[in-house]
Scaffold this motif. Structure first.
Motif, mmCIF file in Angstrom:
data_model
loop_
_atom_site.group_PDB
_atom_site.id
_atom_site.type_symbol
_atom_site.label_atom_id
_atom_site.label_comp_id
_atom_site.label_asym_id
_atom_site.label_seq_id
_atom_site.Cartn_x
_atom_site.Cartn_y
_atom_site.Cartn_z
ATOM 1 N N LYS A 158 4.586 4.435 -12.092
ATOM 2 C CA LYS A 158 4.286 5.157 -13.329
ATOM 3 C C LYS A 158 4.480 4.246 -14.549
ATOM 4 O O LYS A 158 3.754 4.355 -15.547
ATOM 5 C CB LYS A 158 5.187 6.392 -13.444
ATOM 6 C CG LYS A 158 4.832 7.317 -14.595
ATOM 7 C CD LYS A 158 5.704 8.573 -14.569
ATOM 8 C CE LYS A 158 5.356 9.497 -15.741
ATOM 9 N NZ LYS A 158 6.209 10.716 -15.741
ATOM 10 N N ALA A 159 5.434 3.293 -14.455
ATOM 11 C CA ALA A 159 5.702 2.370 -15.556
ATOM 12 C C ALA A 159 4.677 1.246 -15.651
ATOM 13 O O ALA A 159 4.652 0.511 -16.638
ATOM 14 C CB ALA A 159 7.099 1.770 -15.403
ATOM 15 N N GLY A 160 3.846 1.096 -14.604
ATOM 16 C CA GLY A 160 2.781 0.096 -14.669
ATOM 17 C C GLY A 160 2.765 -0.943 -13.566
ATOM 18 O O GLY A 160 1.963 -1.891 -13.616
ATOM 19 N N GLY A 189 1.286 9.160 -6.829
ATOM 20 C CA GLY A 189 0.627 8.004 -7.442
ATOM 21 C C GLY A 189 0.713 6.736 -6.616
ATOM 22 O O GLY A 189 0.389 5.652 -7.114
ATOM 23 N N VAL A 190 1.135 6.844 -5.349
ATOM 24 C CA VAL A 190 1.296 5.648 -4.524
ATOM 25 C C VAL A 190 -0.011 4.869 -4.377
ATOM 26 O O VAL A 190 -0.021 3.644 -4.240
ATOM 27 C CB VAL A 190 1.878 6.002 -3.137
ATOM 28 C CG1 VAL A 190 0.860 6.768 -2.291
ATOM 29 C CG2 VAL A 190 2.377 4.744 -2.411
ATOM 30 N N HIS A 191 -1.150 5.578 -4.457
ATOM 31 C CA HIS A 191 -2.439 4.906 -4.291
ATOM 32 C C HIS A 191 -2.884 4.169 -5.552
ATOM 33 O O HIS A 191 -3.928 3.514 -5.544
ATOM 34 C CB HIS A 191 -3.501 5.919 -3.839
ATOM 35 C CG HIS A 191 -3.194 6.518 -2.492
ATOM 36 N ND1 HIS A 191 -3.244 5.788 -1.324
ATOM 37 C CD2 HIS A 191 -2.792 7.758 -2.139
ATOM 38 C CE1 HIS A 191 -2.899 6.564 -0.308
ATOM 39 N NE2 HIS A 191 -2.621 7.770 -0.774
ATOM 40 N N ASN A 192 -2.077 4.254 -6.598
ATOM 41 C CA ASN A 192 -2.365 3.471 -7.807
ATOM 42 C C ASN A 192 -1.769 2.070 -7.729
ATOM 43 O O ASN A 192 -1.936 1.266 -8.654
ATOM 44 C CB ASN A 192 -1.801 4.183 -9.043
ATOM 45 C CG ASN A 192 -2.495 5.508 -9.297
ATOM 46 O OD1 ASN A 192 -3.703 5.633 -9.068
ATOM 47 N ND2 ASN A 192 -1.738 6.501 -9.756
ATOM 48 N N ALA A 193 -1.074 1.794 -6.644
ATOM 49 C CA ALA A 193 -0.475 0.470 -6.443
ATOM 50 C C ALA A 193 -0.609 0.094 -4.967
ATOM 51 O O ALA A 193 -1.000 0.914 -4.126
ATOM 52 C CB ALA A 193 0.992 0.478 -6.857
ATOM 53 N N ILE A 194 -0.298 -1.152 -4.667
ATOM 54 C CA ILE A 194 -0.310 -1.647 -3.295
ATOM 55 C C ILE A 194 1.138 -1.789 -2.831
ATOM 56 O O ILE A 194 1.968 -2.360 -3.547
ATOM 57 C CB ILE A 194 -1.019 -3.017 -3.207
ATOM 58 C CG1 ILE A 194 -2.509 -2.868 -3.537
ATOM 59 C CG2 ILE A 194 -0.838 -3.649 -1.834
ATOM 60 C CD1 ILE A 194 -3.231 -4.203 -3.689
ATOM 61 N N LEU A 195 1.437 -1.266 -1.642
ATOM 62 C CA LEU A 195 2.759 -1.484 -1.048
ATOM 63 C C LEU A 195 2.739 -2.804 -0.290
ATOM 64 O O LEU A 195 1.774 -3.113 0.417
ATOM 65 C CB LEU A 195 3.147 -0.350 -0.109
ATOM 66 C CG LEU A 195 3.424 1.023 -0.743
ATOM 67 C CD1 LEU A 195 4.020 1.965 0.301
ATOM 68 C CD2 LEU A 195 4.360 0.920 -1.942
ATOM 69 N N SER A 196 3.810 -3.578 -0.463
ATOM 70 C CA SER A 196 3.885 -4.904 0.139
ATOM 71 C C SER A 196 5.085 -5.010 1.067
ATOM 72 O O SER A 196 6.141 -4.431 0.808
ATOM 73 C CB SER A 196 3.997 -5.954 -0.973
ATOM 74 O OG SER A 196 4.115 -7.255 -0.428
ATOM 75 N N THR A 197 4.923 -5.775 2.149
ATOM 76 C CA THR A 197 6.043 -6.061 3.051
ATOM 77 C C THR A 197 6.640 -7.427 2.694
ATOM 78 O O THR A 197 5.934 -8.324 2.233
ATOM 79 C CB THR A 197 5.596 -6.107 4.517
ATOM 80 O OG1 THR A 197 4.732 -7.241 4.715
ATOM 81 C CG2 THR A 197 4.849 -4.839 4.904
ATOM 82 N N HIS A 198 7.936 -7.555 2.902
ATOM 83 C CA HIS A 198 8.618 -8.847 2.735
ATOM 84 C C HIS A 198 9.798 -8.816 3.700
ATOM 85 O O HIS A 198 10.872 -8.307 3.366
ATOM 86 C CB HIS A 198 9.092 -9.028 1.286
ATOM 87 C CG HIS A 198 9.750 -10.351 1.039
ATOM 88 N ND1 HIS A 198 9.210 -11.312 0.217
ATOM 89 C CD2 HIS A 198 10.911 -10.880 1.510
ATOM 90 C CE1 HIS A 198 10.009 -12.374 0.186
ATOM 91 N NE2 HIS A 198 11.052 -12.126 0.965
#
Length: 498
Positions: free
Chosen positions: A160-162, A193-202
């Motif tokens: 939500k913050a960008g 809103g999870v689809h507004n960003a990409i989730l990444s693994t590390h």
């Protein structure tokens, strides 16, 4: 239609945190250009506020690389973010990677804070980073041990913050694959809103599950993977880029593609191994020396009849030329040049001529010249610039004889000689060197890489030397293991003797 998976390479940041594997800016640029050719989407070039060297490397890599996104790491601290933004000023595509710990271990013991305060700091960091760049990645450090419900609140708040990408690190390598996969799935299903960003693994490899956890994350919705060449990194290492790329290429039924040109894998693997003095274990998946070797008679027979009997990957697909030119003392410059290019090394005519002369000398001593030998030859020049150089070494030892060594060093061009005895030939040789340099040093670690093909193979020595409370790292390679040990010791002392 296949889903697109973004490959985020952190060899130059997380990978370089391995003790003794630090690169200079020129070497980092060389690796960055190779990563670009490999098809990596994002290159994490460094942690700019950590040192002037890291800051400068991010600037120069930004200038040298064209299409991949260049990423700089920060803490959730305004000054870190400002310095990162400055370092990225020449990048064509730039990303700031900021974040904070979200597990109770970090919140209570590292930050002496509360869950609510951590969310506030996370949101503030993302908003501040968005003032400088449009692409902001947030990392929830120790997400692997974070409570899923709380983690979802953090992820939702930073998106939500960008935040454009949210990194879910298994920082300690603690998670089981099923557990990590469930964590990603939970976030995909419970974050507004999870689809507004990409989730990444590390994922880290402390329990040997980094690659398995990464694939579990991808199977459950992550669309960026954070990886390193050869799986190098803190402690037991990071997820290996080559393993993830070849898993997805081999299992086309998963339906997820990367932009990786897999035929470039072997070359960059050897380049990174050579530049970082970090040997690749022989049984390492995909790029290990034995990855496509078959010693069992049954296996050999099966492979000769049909390669797929025992090989699920065609060696050519990772850049291993099955019909590679065999280098011997009768090989010409063209053969050496070809092999170097396969390994990702390009030399100008003058350096190639010098490498060829060194190659012929080595070829007279060895029956077979392998890739490690070739890379050792071209890496030799990095040590020739040292102030202290080994001119000659003579050792007498045997059963019932106390080992004695004589050495001659040149220091700033002036020769010095000494002789000494020791508990063994290596100890005697190093004691002789110590007599000349007159510094109180302690050898903390002494590692000989396995000699594999016979008594004429090159011995590779990695050494840690302590001097005045600091530890320095040295590397030596020679067909004589005693000479390799002395070279490694001198390589280390050249780093503190001015």
């Amino acid at each position: 239609m296949s889903d697109r998976l973004y490959v985020f390479d952190t060899t130059l940041r997380d990978g370089e945190q391995v003790p003794g594997c630090q690169l200079n800016t020129i070497e980092k640029i060389e690796v960055a250009k190779a990563l670009e050719e490999l098809g990596v989407d994002v290159i994490e070039a460094g942690f700019p506020i950590s040192s002037p060297g890291d800051f400068n490397s991010v600037i120069e890599i930004s200038k040298a690389v064209t299409w991949p996104t260049i990423c700089a790491l920060t803490r959730a601290v305004e000054k870190d973010i400002e310095v990162a933004a400055d370092a990225l000023r020449f990048a064509k595509h730039k990303r700031i990677h900021t974040g904070i710990g979200t597990s109770d271990y970090h919140i209570k013991h590292k930050f002496n804070s509360t869950r609510e305060e951590i969310i506030e700091r996370a949101v503030a960091a993302v908003k501040y980073a968005r003032r400088f760049v449009d692409d902001v990645e947030f990392y929830a450090e120790d997400a692997g041990r974070s409570d899923n419900e709380y983690l979802a609140r953090v992820v939702e708040a930073v998106i939500k913050a960008g935040a454009t990408v949210v990194n879910i690190p298994d920082t300690t390598g603690y998670c089981l694959p099923e557990e990590y996969g469930r964590k990603i799935k939970y976030l995909m299903e419970n974050v507004n809103g999870v689809h507004n960003a990409i989730l990444s693994t590390h994922c880290h490899n402390d329990l040997g599950m980094a690659t398995a956890n990464t694939i579990a994350g991808v199977m459950n919705g992550a669309r960026q993977v954070e990886v390193t060449i050869n799986g190098i990194g803190e402690r037991a290492g990071n997820t290996s880029l080559e393993e993830v790329a070849m898993i997805l290429k081999s299992h086309k039924d998963i339906g997820i593609d990367t932009n990786i040109n897999t035929k470039k894998i072997y070359g960059i693997s050897r380049m990174v191994s050579s530049l970082m003095n970090m040997p690749v274990q022989p049984n390492k998946a995909i790029v290990g020396r034995n990855a496509f070797a078959h010693s069992s008679g049954i296996h050999q027979d099966g492979v000769l009849k049909n390669r797929e009997s025992y090989e699920i990957i065609d060696p050519v697909d990772v850049g291993v030329d099955e019909n590679s030119i065999v280098l011997t003392a009768r090989s010409g410059r063209a053969a050496l040049k070809h092999r170097l290019e396969v390994l990702g090394v390009t030399l100008d005519k003058e350096k190639l001529d010098q490498a060829y002369e060194d190659f012929l000398k080595l070829a007279d001593k060895k029956k077979d010249i392998n890739d490690d030998d070739v890379l050792m030859l071209v890496g030799k020049e990095r040590k020739e610039n040292g102030r202290i150089k080994l001119e000659y070494l003579q050792v007498s030892s045997g059963v019932g004889i106390k080992p004695v060594a004589s050495v001659c060093l040149t220091i700033a061009g002036e020769p010095f000689e000494a002789a000494s005895s020791g508990n063994g030939p290596v100890d005697a040789a190093i004691n002789a060197v110590k007599q000349i340099i007159r510094r109180q040093t302690t050898v903390k670690e002494f590692l000989i890489q396995a000699i594999t093909k016979g008594s004429d193979d090159v011995g590779k020595v990695h050494m840690q030397v302590e001097y005045e409370g600091s530890v320095y790292y040295g590397f030596g390679a020679n067909t004589d293991i005693i000479a390799a040990s002395v070279e490694a010791y001198i390589d280390a002392i050249n780093k503190f003797v001015i």
